[in-house]
Design a protein around this motif. Structure first.
Motif, PDB file in Angstrom:
ATOM      1  N   LEU A 255       1.018  -1.293   0.162  1.00  0.00           N
ATOM      2  CA  LEU A 255       0.072   0.064   0.010  1.00  0.00           C
ATOM      3  C   LEU A 255       0.692   1.224   0.343  1.00  0.00           C
ATOM      4  O   LEU A 255       0.641   2.334  -0.649  1.00  0.00           O
ATOM      5  N   LEU A 256       1.972   1.220   0.755  1.00  0.00           N
ATOM      6  CA  LEU A 256       2.772   2.271   0.705  1.00  0.00           C
ATOM      7  C   LEU A 256       3.463   2.725  -0.626  1.00  0.00           C
ATOM      8  O   LEU A 256       3.470   3.600  -0.959  1.00  0.00           O
ATOM      9  N   GLU A 257       3.940   1.475  -1.327  1.00  0.00           N
ATOM     10  CA  GLU A 257       4.420   1.876  -2.665  1.00  0.00           C
ATOM     11  C   GLU A 257       3.383   2.252  -3.896  1.00  0.00           C
ATOM     12  O   GLU A 257       3.841   2.823  -4.597  1.00  0.00           O
ATOM     13  N   VAL A 258       2.079   2.159  -3.385  1.00  0.00           N
ATOM     14  CA  VAL A 258       0.939   2.713  -4.514  1.00  0.00           C
ATOM     15  C   VAL A 258       0.630   4.161  -3.855  1.00  0.00           C
ATOM     16  O   VAL A 258      -0.205   4.655  -4.585  1.00  0.00           O
ATOM     17  N   GLU A 259       1.320   4.711  -2.888  1.00  0.00           N
ATOM     18  CA  GLU A 259       1.298   6.117  -2.474  1.00  0.00           C
ATOM     19  C   GLU A 259      -0.251   6.082  -2.069  1.00  0.00           C
ATOM     20  O   GLU A 259      -0.877   7.202  -2.313  1.00  0.00           O
ATOM     21  N   HIS A 260      -0.644   5.100  -1.070  1.00  0.00           N
ATOM     22  CA  HIS A 260      -2.010   5.200  -0.610  1.00  0.00           C
ATOM     23  C   HIS A 260      -2.161   6.673   0.284  1.00  0.00           C
ATOM     24  O   HIS A 260      -1.137   6.742   0.836  1.00  0.00           O
ATOM     25  N   PRO A 261      -3.559   7.183   0.089  1.00  0.00           N
ATOM     26  CA  PRO A 261      -3.198   8.680   0.840  1.00  0.00           C
ATOM     27  C   PRO A 261      -3.055   8.696   2.405  1.00  0.00           C
ATOM     28  O   PRO A 261      -2.860   9.438   3.115  1.00  0.00           O
ATOM     29  N   SER A 262      -3.344   7.468   3.109  1.00  0.00           N
ATOM     30  CA  SER A 262      -3.393   7.169   4.561  1.00  0.00           C
ATOM     31  C   SER A 262      -2.352   6.212   4.692  1.00  0.00           C
ATOM     32  O   SER A 262      -2.074   5.351   4.183  1.00  0.00           O
ATOM     33  N   THR A 263      -1.891   5.977   6.131  1.00  0.00           N
ATOM     34  CA  THR A 263      -0.812   5.163   6.525  1.00  0.00           C
ATOM     35  C   THR A 263      -1.226   4.745   7.935  1.00  0.00           C
ATOM     36  O   THR A 263      -1.926   5.455   8.864  1.00  0.00           O
ATOM     37  N   LEU A 264      -1.154   3.460   8.264  1.00  0.00           N
ATOM     38  CA  LEU A 264      -1.253   2.777   9.313  1.00  0.00           C
ATOM     39  C   LEU A 264      -0.056   2.920  10.412  1.00  0.00           C
ATOM     40  O   LEU A 264       1.044   2.811   9.877  1.00  0.00           O
ATOM     41  N   ILE A 265      -0.070   3.783  11.690  1.00  0.00           N
ATOM     42  CA  ILE A 265       0.838   4.037  12.481  1.00  0.00           C
ATOM     43  C   ILE A 265       0.545   3.468  14.052  1.00  0.00           C
ATOM     44  O   ILE A 265      -0.531   3.448  14.255  1.00  0.00           O
ATOM     45  N   ILE A 266       1.580   3.488  14.515  1.00  0.00           N
ATOM     46  CA  ILE A 266       1.490   3.338  16.060  1.00  0.00           C
ATOM     47  C   ILE A 266       2.235   4.560  16.738  1.00  0.00           C
ATOM     48  O   ILE A 266       3.611   4.599  16.457  1.00  0.00           O
ATOM     49  N   PRO A 267       1.609   5.389  17.539  1.00  0.00           N
ATOM     50  CA  PRO A 267       2.395   6.501  18.243  1.00  0.00           C
ATOM     51  C   PRO A 267       3.322   6.003  19.381  1.00  0.00           C
ATOM     52  O   PRO A 267       3.365   5.025  19.893  1.00  0.00           O
ATOM     53  N   LEU A 268       4.404   6.830  19.395  1.00  0.00           N
ATOM     54  CA  LEU A 268       5.380   6.461  20.693  1.00  0.00           C
ATOM     55  C   LEU A 268       5.113   7.552  21.675  1.00  0.00           C
ATOM     56  O   LEU A 268       4.641   8.673  21.247  1.00  0.00           O
ATOM     57  N   THR A 269       5.542   7.308  22.983  1.00  0.00           N
ATOM     58  CA  THR A 269       5.393   8.020  24.126  1.00  0.00           C
ATOM     59  C   THR A 269       6.725   7.880  24.761  1.00  0.00           C
ATOM     60  O   THR A 269       7.499   6.868  24.595  1.00  0.00           O
ATOM     61  N   THR A 270       7.322   9.083  25.299  1.00  0.00           N
ATOM     62  CA  THR A 270       8.546   8.949  26.176  1.00  0.00           C
ATOM     63  C   THR A 270       8.096   8.585  27.560  1.00  0.00           C
ATOM     64  O   THR A 270       8.956   8.577  28.528  1.00  0.00           O
ATOM     65  N   ARG A 271       6.833   8.446  27.791  1.00  0.00           N
ATOM     66  CA  ARG A 271       6.418   8.263  29.257  1.00  0.00           C
ATOM     67  C   ARG A 271       6.372   6.550  29.362  1.00  0.00           C
ATOM     68  O   ARG A 271       5.520   6.162  29.149  1.00  0.00           O
ATOM     69  N   LEU A 272       7.483   6.112  30.006  1.00  0.00           N
ATOM     70  CA  LEU A 272       7.923   4.707  29.567  1.00  0.00           C
ATOM     71  C   LEU A 272       7.149   4.004  30.921  1.00  0.00           C
ATOM     72  O   LEU A 272       7.191   4.469  32.126  1.00  0.00           O
ATOM     73  N   VAL A 273       6.726   2.828  30.424  1.00  0.00           N
ATOM     74  CA  VAL A 273       6.112   1.786  31.628  1.00  0.00           C
ATOM     75  C   VAL A 273       6.590   0.512  31.479  1.00  0.00           C
ATOM     76  O   VAL A 273       6.599  -0.040  30.306  1.00  0.00           O
ATOM     77  N   ASP A 274       7.367   0.104  32.531  1.00  0.00           N
ATOM     78  CA  ASP A 274       8.142  -1.303  32.371  1.00  0.00           C
ATOM     79  C   ASP A 274       7.164  -2.322  32.298  1.00  0.00           C
ATOM     80  O   ASP A 274       5.853  -2.464  32.899  1.00  0.00           O
ATOM     81  N   ARG A 275       7.551  -3.558  31.785  1.00  0.00           N
ATOM     82  CA  ARG A 275       6.903  -4.756  31.479  1.00  0.00           C
ATOM     83  C   ARG A 275       5.263  -4.551  31.333  1.00  0.00           C
ATOM     84  O   ARG A 275       4.156  -5.160  31.897  1.00  0.00           O
ATOM     85  N   ALA A 276       4.953  -3.851  30.416  1.00  0.00           N
ATOM     86  CA  ALA A 276       3.532  -3.530  29.755  1.00  0.00           C
ATOM     87  C   ALA A 276       3.237  -4.432  28.353  1.00  0.00           C
ATOM     88  O   ALA A 276       1.926  -3.942  27.889  1.00  0.00           O
ATOM     89  N   GLU A 277       4.027  -5.168  27.969  1.00  0.00           N
ATOM     90  CA  GLU A 277       3.454  -5.959  26.830  1.00  0.00           C
ATOM     91  C   GLU A 277       2.288  -6.737  26.993  1.00  0.00           C
ATOM     92  O   GLU A 277       2.126  -7.049  28.133  1.00  0.00           O
TER      93      GLU A 277
END
Length: 122
Positions: A44-66
């Motif tokens: 989908l990225l290669e056909v220049e789809h107008p939207s993208t699935l993402i996951i945001p990052l945070t610097t508020r870390l939480v250990d052992r939260a998998e």
């Protein structure tokens, strides 16, 4: 002015971390400009789809939260250790991507991300 000609075409790849403007946020949605991991399929990225699935990052870390969070250590242009907010997976318009890539995660790490997403949706 022709908007179609003025749009910048971004070369985005699965596994890259980009900065994205997530404003405005509502409720528990992460907002502001922050790093995001591109998880959309490469085809989908290669056909220049107008939207993208993402996951945001945070610097508020939480250990052992998998599987809700996975840690990414700072390197390349990612300036701080960060957690992926797996439960905040979302699609964004590509115009929200403001800079990048900051780094590209390993194939092994992407497998861990896919596994975490799968645990949350099955």
């Amino acid at each position: 002015m022709n908007l179609a000609k003025s749009k910048k075409i971004l070369k985005i790849n699965r596994g890259e971390i980009w900065l994205a403007n997530l404003n405005p946020g509502k409720g528990t949605e992460p907002s502001k400009t922050r790093p995001v991991l591109v998880v959309q399929t490469q085809s989908l990225l290669e056909v220049e789809h107008p939207s993208t699935l993402i996951i945001p990052l945070t610097t508020r870390l939480v250990d052992r939260a998998e599987p809700l969070r996975l840690r990414i250590k700072k390197h390349n242009d990612l300036k701080q250790d960060s957690d992926l907010l797996i439960d905040q997976l979302r699609a964004i318009d590509n115009q929200r991507l403001t800079a990048g890539p900051l780094l590209t995660v390993s194939a092994d790490f992407m497998r861990s991300v896919v596994q975490a997403i799968t645990e949350l949706i099955t």
